[in-house]
Design a protein around this motif. Structure first.
Motif, short mmCIF file in Angstrom:
data_model
loop_
_atom_site.label_atom_id
_atom_site.label_comp_id
_atom_site.label_asym_id
_atom_site.label_seq_id
_atom_site.Cartn_x
_atom_site.Cartn_y
_atom_site.Cartn_z
N ARG A 1 12.35 -12.06 -3.51
CA ARG A 1 12.44 -10.60 -2.90
C ARG A 1 11.90 -9.76 -2.10
N ASP A 2 10.70 -9.63 -1.76
CA ASP A 2 10.26 -8.98 -1.12
C ASP A 2 8.77 -9.31 -0.69
N ASP A 3 7.82 -8.71 0.44
CA ASP A 3 6.65 -9.54 0.67
C ASP A 3 5.32 -9.36 -0.07
N ARG A 4 5.54 -8.07 -1.51
CA ARG A 4 4.45 -7.41 -1.57
C ARG A 4 4.26 -8.36 -2.91
N PHE A 5 4.42 -9.22 -2.79
CA PHE A 5 3.93 -9.69 -4.31
C PHE A 5 3.62 -11.22 -2.90
N GLN A 6 2.52 -12.04 -4.05
CA GLN A 6 2.07 -13.63 -2.65
C GLN A 6 2.45 -14.24 -4.14
N ALA A 7 3.17 -15.36 -2.87
CA ALA A 7 2.56 -17.22 -4.52
C ALA A 7 2.27 -17.82 -3.50
N ARG A 8 1.27 -18.29 -3.76
CA ARG A 8 0.36 -20.00 -2.77
C ARG A 8 0.86 -21.13 -4.27
N ALA A 9 2.11 -21.99 -3.97
CA ALA A 9 1.45 -23.48 -5.19
C ALA A 9 1.17 -24.64 -3.64
N ARG A 10 0.17 -25.22 -4.68
CA ARG A 10 0.20 -26.50 -4.81
C ARG A 10 0.40 -27.80 -5.78
N TYR A 11 0.96 -28.72 -4.94
CA TYR A 11 1.61 -29.72 -5.76
C TYR A 11 0.67 -31.30 -6.17
N GLN A 12 -0.55 -32.58 -6.19
CA GLN A 12 -0.95 -33.40 -5.86
C GLN A 12 -0.39 -33.89 -6.46
N PRO A 13 0.36 -35.39 -6.01
CA PRO A 13 0.51 -36.54 -7.43
C PRO A 13 -0.34 -37.31 -7.75
N GLY A 14 -0.65 -37.72 -8.72
CA GLY A 14 -1.99 -38.85 -9.35
C GLY A 14 -1.51 -39.68 -8.95
N ARG A 15 -1.60 -40.49 -8.01
CA ARG A 15 -0.75 -42.17 -7.61
C ARG A 15 -1.40 -42.75 -8.36
N ALA A 16 -2.78 -43.03 -9.00
CA ALA A 16 -3.37 -44.10 -9.65
C ALA A 16 -1.66 -44.40 -10.77
N HIS A 17 -1.13 -44.09 -10.81
CA HIS A 17 -0.28 -43.92 -12.28
C HIS A 17 0.82 -44.62 -11.57
N GLY A 18 1.34 -44.99 -10.67
CA GLY A 18 2.48 -45.19 -9.60
C GLY A 18 3.87 -44.36 -9.92
N LEU A 19 4.00 -43.21 -10.67
CA LEU A 19 4.99 -43.43 -11.00
C LEU A 19 4.43 -41.32 -11.12
N GLU B 1 -9.53 -17.22 1.26
CA GLU B 1 -7.96 -16.27 0.79
C GLU B 1 -7.21 -17.67 0.00
N ALA B 2 -6.05 -16.81 -0.43
CA ALA B 2 -5.71 -17.87 -1.28
C ALA B 2 -5.35 -19.09 -1.08
N ALA B 3 -4.72 -19.46 -0.25
CA ALA B 3 -4.32 -20.62 0.61
C ALA B 3 -5.31 -22.09 0.42
N ASP B 4 -6.53 -21.44 1.40
CA ASP B 4 -7.52 -22.24 1.48
C ASP B 4 -8.27 -21.86 -0.15
N PHE B 5 -8.25 -21.07 -0.60
CA PHE B 5 -9.44 -21.53 -2.71
C PHE B 5 -8.08 -22.31 -3.12
N VAL B 6 -7.15 -22.53 -2.84
CA VAL B 6 -6.18 -23.33 -3.40
C VAL B 6 -6.54 -24.42 -3.43
N ASP B 7 -6.70 -24.84 -1.91
CA ASP B 7 -6.75 -26.00 -1.23
C ASP B 7 -8.27 -26.38 -2.13
N ALA B 8 -9.17 -26.03 -1.72
CA ALA B 8 -10.57 -26.03 -2.16
C ALA B 8 -11.42 -26.72 -3.15
#
Length: 412
Positions: free
Chosen positions: A182-200, A372-379
């Motif tokens: 609802r506002d910018d006081r909270f920060q949420a950074r997300a990352r989803y990476q599918p494991g394509r070895a399964h093909g699903l 920073e948050a996004a770079d930390f998740v990516d790393a």
């Protein structure tokens, strides 16, 4: 050959060795009730570059269907449209019902070429007029029909793969919700990476919701198994969790509700789910944690990174109705944040018999604590993927959530 029918010596000396039959790698099924026409086709094949030994003759549709049902290699069907037990274009449909992979070349009379065109529209690959047959035309028609059928199969497989990819993309969108803040006081950074070895897809899911009183709710979970059914169940649990949060359901009741839905919707009694659910209080001083069989968390305080593993209960669905999930308060320093993840992040192989593991993930987090948050998740994701790359890559899907109150208007 001389006039008396005796081969000349000159002709013998100039003759070349007979070329070996062309390797068709398929069977030829002649479906024809007329013995004269059958003999004609057999002679044409014998004079062509194809191996006439590949030919099987059936006089009725019933015999042909039995052959096709019991035959496993590719088949080209030379098909007459007028048989004792079926008449007209319906024979093409019935052949394809018996073997949808069969290539069909329809044999017609000189005055029935129109029927040949209609047979092609019905699913045949080609048609030939019997009175105009010669070895080269017959050989070419058989080879081209088999090749056209192979192209059709490849095109159908491509269409099927595209449909699967579209369905997977739809499911991934369900797994990748937009945080409801609802506002910018909270920060949420997300990352989803599918494991394509399964093909699903697998059943990783997460969500973040801030309610009207400023409280921030977050969840991350992992349904056991890999495939569309598990992914769909993950989406179902995520939507149920968001609905429960918006309806004001208590923290423990949310977990119990997720277990009830899991049990009702799972396709197998052995399917279970691990979940971590968080509530960030508006005072920004602590976070309430409930864990159901899920891995621990990374706690960030400035550049410091520590592993936190609050007391938890068993995974959802293991022993339905007996689970107890304690609520644990974790203090937060100003600007502090928590990093949640599914086990795919640290279970990738990094050597023969070795995995990154929780200690390896913590070491990686500490090495990147200045980011920073996004770079930390990516790393974290990049480091885990790089370590597993020589050993087949990450074997499971990975979901990561970086959550915390902002200390100012800039990223942590």
């Amino acid at each position: 050959m001389g006039a008396a029918g005796i081969p000349s010596q000159q002709g013998e000396s100039l003759s070349q060795p007979e070329a070996p039959p062309w390797n068709l790698d398929a069977s030829i099924l002649l479906v024809e009730d007329d013995a004269g026409d059958a003999l004609l086709v057999e002679e044409m094949l014998a004079d062509s570059e194809l191996d006439s030994a590949a030919l099987t003759w059936c006089k009725t549709l019933a015999e042909a269907r039995h052959f096709l049902r019991t035959h496993t290699s590719p088949v080209c069907v030379l098909l007459d449209l007028h048989l004792p037990d079926v008449h007209g274009l319906d024979v093409v449909s019935q052949i394809l019902e018996s073997d949808s992979e069969a290539a069909i070349v329809v044999l017609t009379g000189l005055d029935a070429s129109g029927a040949g065109l209609r047979a092609v529209a019905q699913g045949a690959q080609d048609y030939l007029v019997k009175d105009r047959l010669d070895p080269e035309v017959l050989s070419r028609a058989i080879r081209y029909a088999l090749q056209r059928k192979e192209v059709e199969r490849a095109a159908a497989a491509l269409r099927s793969n595209r449909l699967i990819a579209q369905e997977n993309a739809r499911l991934e969108r369900g797994l990748l919700p937009v945080p409801l803040l609802r506002d910018d006081r909270f920060q949420a950074r997300a990352r989803y990476q599918p494991g394509r070895a399964h093909g699903l897809l697998s059943g990783d899911f997460y969500d973040v919701v801030q309610t009207a009183d400023g409280t921030v709710h977050a969840v991350i979970g992992d349904v056991s198994g890999h495939g569309a059914a598990e992914a769909a169940l993950g989406v179902c649990l995520r939507v149920a969790w968001r609905t429960a949060v918006l309806c004001g359901t208590s923290h423990r009741e949310q977990i119990s509700l997720l277990e009830e839905i899991l049990i009702a919707e799972r396709s197998d009694a052995h399917v279970f789910a691990t979940v971590t659910s968080l509530i960030f209080a508006p005072d920004q001083r602590h976070v309430q944690v409930v864990r159901a069989g899920h891995p621990g968390l990374l706690l960030r305080r400035g550049a410091e990174v520590d592993w936190v593993e609050p007391e938890g209960g068993m995974a959802l669905g293991l022993l339905p109705g007996t689970g107890r999930w304690p609520t644990v308060d974790v203090p937060l320093t100003p600007g502090g944040s928590l990093v949640l993840f599914t086990d795919g992040l640290f279970e990738g192989r990094t050597g023969p018999g070795a995995r990154l593991g929780e200690e390896g993930l913590l070491a990686m987090g500490r090495a990147n604590g200045h980011l920073e948050a996004a770079d930390f998740v990516d790393a974290l994701v990049a480091g885990a993927a790089e370590g597993a790359a020589p050993y087949g890559g990450l074997a499971d899907d990975v979901a990561v959530l970086h959550l915390g109150w902002r200390s100012d208007k800039h990223e942590h």
